[in-house]
Design a protein around this motif. Structure first.
Motif, PDB file in Angstrom:
ATOM      1  N   LEU A  82       4.091   6.869   1.991  1.00 43.11           N
ATOM      2  CA  LEU A  82       3.977   8.318   2.155  1.00 43.11           C
ATOM      3  C   LEU A  82       3.877   8.684   3.635  1.00 43.11           C
ATOM      4  O   LEU A  82       4.496   9.646   4.096  1.00 43.11           O
ATOM      5  CB  LEU A  82       2.740   8.829   1.410  1.00 43.11           C
ATOM      6  N   LYS A  83       3.098   7.897   4.376  1.00 42.53           N
ATOM      7  CA  LYS A  83       2.924   8.199   5.803  1.00 42.53           C
ATOM      8  C   LYS A  83       4.238   8.053   6.556  1.00 42.53           C
ATOM      9  O   LYS A  83       4.615   8.920   7.339  1.00 42.53           O
ATOM     10  CB  LYS A  83       1.870   7.275   6.406  1.00 42.53           C
ATOM     11  N   ASN A 120       0.841  -1.188   0.000  1.00 42.35           N
ATOM     12  CA  ASN A 120       0.000   0.000   0.000  1.00 42.35           C
ATOM     13  C   ASN A 120       0.880   1.243   0.000  1.00 42.35           C
ATOM     14  O   ASN A 120       1.569   1.526   0.973  1.00 42.35           O
ATOM     15  CB  ASN A 120      -0.897  -0.038   1.238  1.00 42.35           C
ATOM     16  N   THR A 121       0.854   1.989  -1.095  1.00 39.13           N
ATOM     17  CA  THR A 121       1.793   3.099  -1.225  1.00 39.13           C
ATOM     18  C   THR A 121       1.489   4.241  -0.266  1.00 39.13           C
ATOM     19  O   THR A 121       2.358   5.055   0.015  1.00 39.13           O
ATOM     20  CB  THR A 121       1.794   3.629  -2.660  1.00 39.13           C
ATOM     21  N   ASP A 122       0.258   4.292   0.249  1.00 41.54           N
ATOM     22  CA  ASP A 122      -0.058   5.330   1.234  1.00 41.54           C
ATOM     23  C   ASP A 122       0.808   5.183   2.475  1.00 41.54           C
ATOM     24  O   ASP A 122       1.154   6.162   3.132  1.00 41.54           O
ATOM     25  CB  ASP A 122      -1.532   5.232   1.646  1.00 41.54           C
ATOM     26  N   ILE A 123       1.149   3.927   2.788  1.00 44.80           N
ATOM     27  CA  ILE A 123       1.963   3.675   3.973  1.00 44.80           C
ATOM     28  C   ILE A 123       3.362   4.263   3.784  1.00 44.80           C
ATOM     29  O   ILE A 123       3.933   4.841   4.717  1.00 44.80           O
ATOM     30  CB  ILE A 123       2.024   2.164   4.255  1.00 44.80           C
ATOM     31  N   ASN A 175       6.663  10.844   5.649  1.00 42.91           N
ATOM     32  CA  ASN A 175       6.185  12.102   6.233  1.00 42.91           C
ATOM     33  C   ASN A 175       6.397  12.133   7.742  1.00 42.91           C
ATOM     34  O   ASN A 175       6.634  13.177   8.331  1.00 42.91           O
ATOM     35  CB  ASN A 175       4.704  12.284   5.893  1.00 42.91           C
ATOM     36  N   ASP A 176       6.307  10.951   8.372  1.00 42.46           N
ATOM     37  CA  ASP A 176       6.499  10.882   9.820  1.00 42.46           C
ATOM     38  C   ASP A 176       7.963  10.865  10.214  1.00 42.46           C
ATOM     39  O   ASP A 176       8.286  10.795  11.394  1.00 42.46           O
ATOM     40  CB  ASP A 176       5.807   9.635  10.381  1.00 42.46           C
TER      41      ASP A 176
END
Lengths: 132, 330
Positions: free
Chosen positions: A48-49, A43-46, A52-53
């Protein structure tokens, strides 16, 4: 002094990949290994998260496109990963922080070489940041 | 000329109207220079519709709700007529190709458009409330508070996308009605389409860019207006940000700019392959964040990497969902 880095590795769970993972665990104890079913499932959103974190780098380790157990799994993700890199670039993160490695499950030497290069890249990014 | 176009739309709707149909268009509000979406359910309501320089709202968004039958009566069997500017028509086309809306149910009416004015820009120029606006050739004649009169060139109040002109091309589609002079329109836009876009991402270093992004997005209040208005963001009730049972919690309720950046990163990452660059997100933003700096980057990326322009046809699938073995990657 090299500060401790936060790097995540997402390997696909092909049977023969155990050997490489053991080697990585020995050589780079700072890398956190999170196994996933297939690189196409990532999951590419992970990514990014995590970046970002404050994660320093993210590596996805998958089989070569066409070699995937789920046929087009890694092929689809190749396009998606390109988009992630550009999303990072558009929002002012270094696109080198995200890297996908495509290797046969039984391969060890190639993976270690590319991981070495990746770590060097991260180090150079950090140095640039300090210089600026 | 513009009054003639409005007349033509009305007569066209009168001629193709069958009982049980519905139409989406614009109408006037009590505020001068503001047009609001308007649902025509009866034939005698057609005369209330308005088309002029202020019809900025893209009606393509309503089709995604139409898909879920939220705005329609349950026994709806007619056709849905939708009036579009060419840029919105491309958003509708993208919804067709993403299989969000059935082509058989929608009747597309594309209207010749010579640039749309932004009402908020006009109030900024007039520095306050505008009580009356009249259009004359290429100028607005506005009356402000206390009877002050000012004539403003229309070009100064254009939406940003209109001066860019990259989204003005008509889709390759056989089934739309065109109101206006099509050959004249195609001639006008043919020079505009091949302009180059200069983006901040090309010139700035990551560190500078991050500072800029931080500054711009720190004012975001996460009201979800950009998400709700976007025609490409069509999974509204299954959105990642609103999943109660999702394993990863992406966003904290804390209003830090770090969370805002993640919100927009994930949103643009999802929308990028089918963003037609209609600019609705920027127009709807209550904090006027310049979101165009991001979607323009992705529009250019899709063209440079895949030679794919979203909204060009009604059949080409977006590049991140369609893959056949043996096809060229990246």
């Amino acid at each position: 002094m090299a500060s401790k880095k936060l790097i995540y590795l997402f390997p696909c769970l092909a049977e023969k990949r155990k050997k490489v993972l053991q080697k990585i665990e020995q050589e780079y104890p700072e890398i956190k290994i999170v196994p996933i079913i297939c690189a196409g499932r990532f999951n590419t959103d992970i990514a990014l998260k995590l970046i970002n974190d404050g994660a320093d780098g993210i590596v996805v380790l998958g089989c070569e496109p066409g070699d995937c157990h789920y046929r087009e799994g890694s092929a689809i993700s190749e396009r998606r990963f390109l988009l992630v890199k550009h999303t990072l670039k558009a929002f002012g993160f270094e696109e080198e922080r995200f890297q996908a490695l495509w290797h046969k499950p039984s391969e060890v030497k190639g993976v270690m070489n590319e991981l070495n290069l990746f770590m060097e890249k991260l180090a150079s990014i950090e140095q640039k940041g300090v210089e600026e | 000329m513009k009054k003639q176009i409005e007349k033509n739309i009305k007569s066209l709707l009168h001629s193709i109207w069958k009982s049980g149909d519905m139409a989406i268009s614009w109408t006037k509000t009590s505020i001068p220079g503001k047009r609001t979406p308007f649902f025509i359910k009866n034939k005698n309501q057609i005369d209330q519709l308005v088309f002029d320089t202020f019809c900025a709202v893209s009606l393509a968004t309503y089709l995604t709700e139409f898909n879920r039958k939220e705005i329609l009566p349950e026994d709806f069997k007619g056709k849905l007529h939708i009036t579009c500017k060419p840029c919105d028509a491309r958003s509708v086309m993208q919804l067709f190709s993403d299989m969000q809306v059935s082509e058989e149910l929608v009747n597309l009416i594309v209207i010749q458009c010579d640039g749309i004015a932004d009402e908020s820009k006009l109030t900024k120029i007039m520095s306050g409330y505008v009580s009356n606006i009249e259009e004359e050739n290429d100028r607005f004649i506005c009356k402000g508070i206390g009877g002050t009169e000012k004539s403003v060139p229309i070009r100064d109040c254009w939406l940003d996308k209109c001066s860019d002109g990259k989204n003005c091309d008509l889709p390759y589609y056989y089934g739309y009605y065109f109101v206006g002079n099509e050959t004249e329109y195609r001639k006008r836009i043919s020079n505009l389409l091949h302009t180059k876009t200069d983006l901040v991402q090309d010139t700035m270093s990551p560190k500078e860019l991050k500072k800029l992004v931080n500054k711009e997005l720190s004012s975001c209040i996460r009201c979800n207006a950009c998400r709700n208005v976007c025609p490409a963001c069509f999974c509204s009730d299954r959105c990642v940000f609103e999943q109660p049972k999702v394993n990863v919690k992406y966003l904290d309720s804390e209003d830090a700019s770090k969370n805002n950046i993640l919100y927009h990163m994930i949103r643009f990452n999802h929308v990028a392959p089918n963003c037609t660059g209609c600019g609705e997100c920027e127009r709807a933003c209550p904090m006027s964040i310049p979101l165009s700096m991001f979607y323009k980057y992705f529009n250019r990326l899709m063209w440079e990497e895949f030679e794919y322009k979203p909204g060009k046809t009604n059949s080409e699938r977006q590049k991140l969902l369609s893959y056949h073995l043996g096809e060229d990657l990246v």
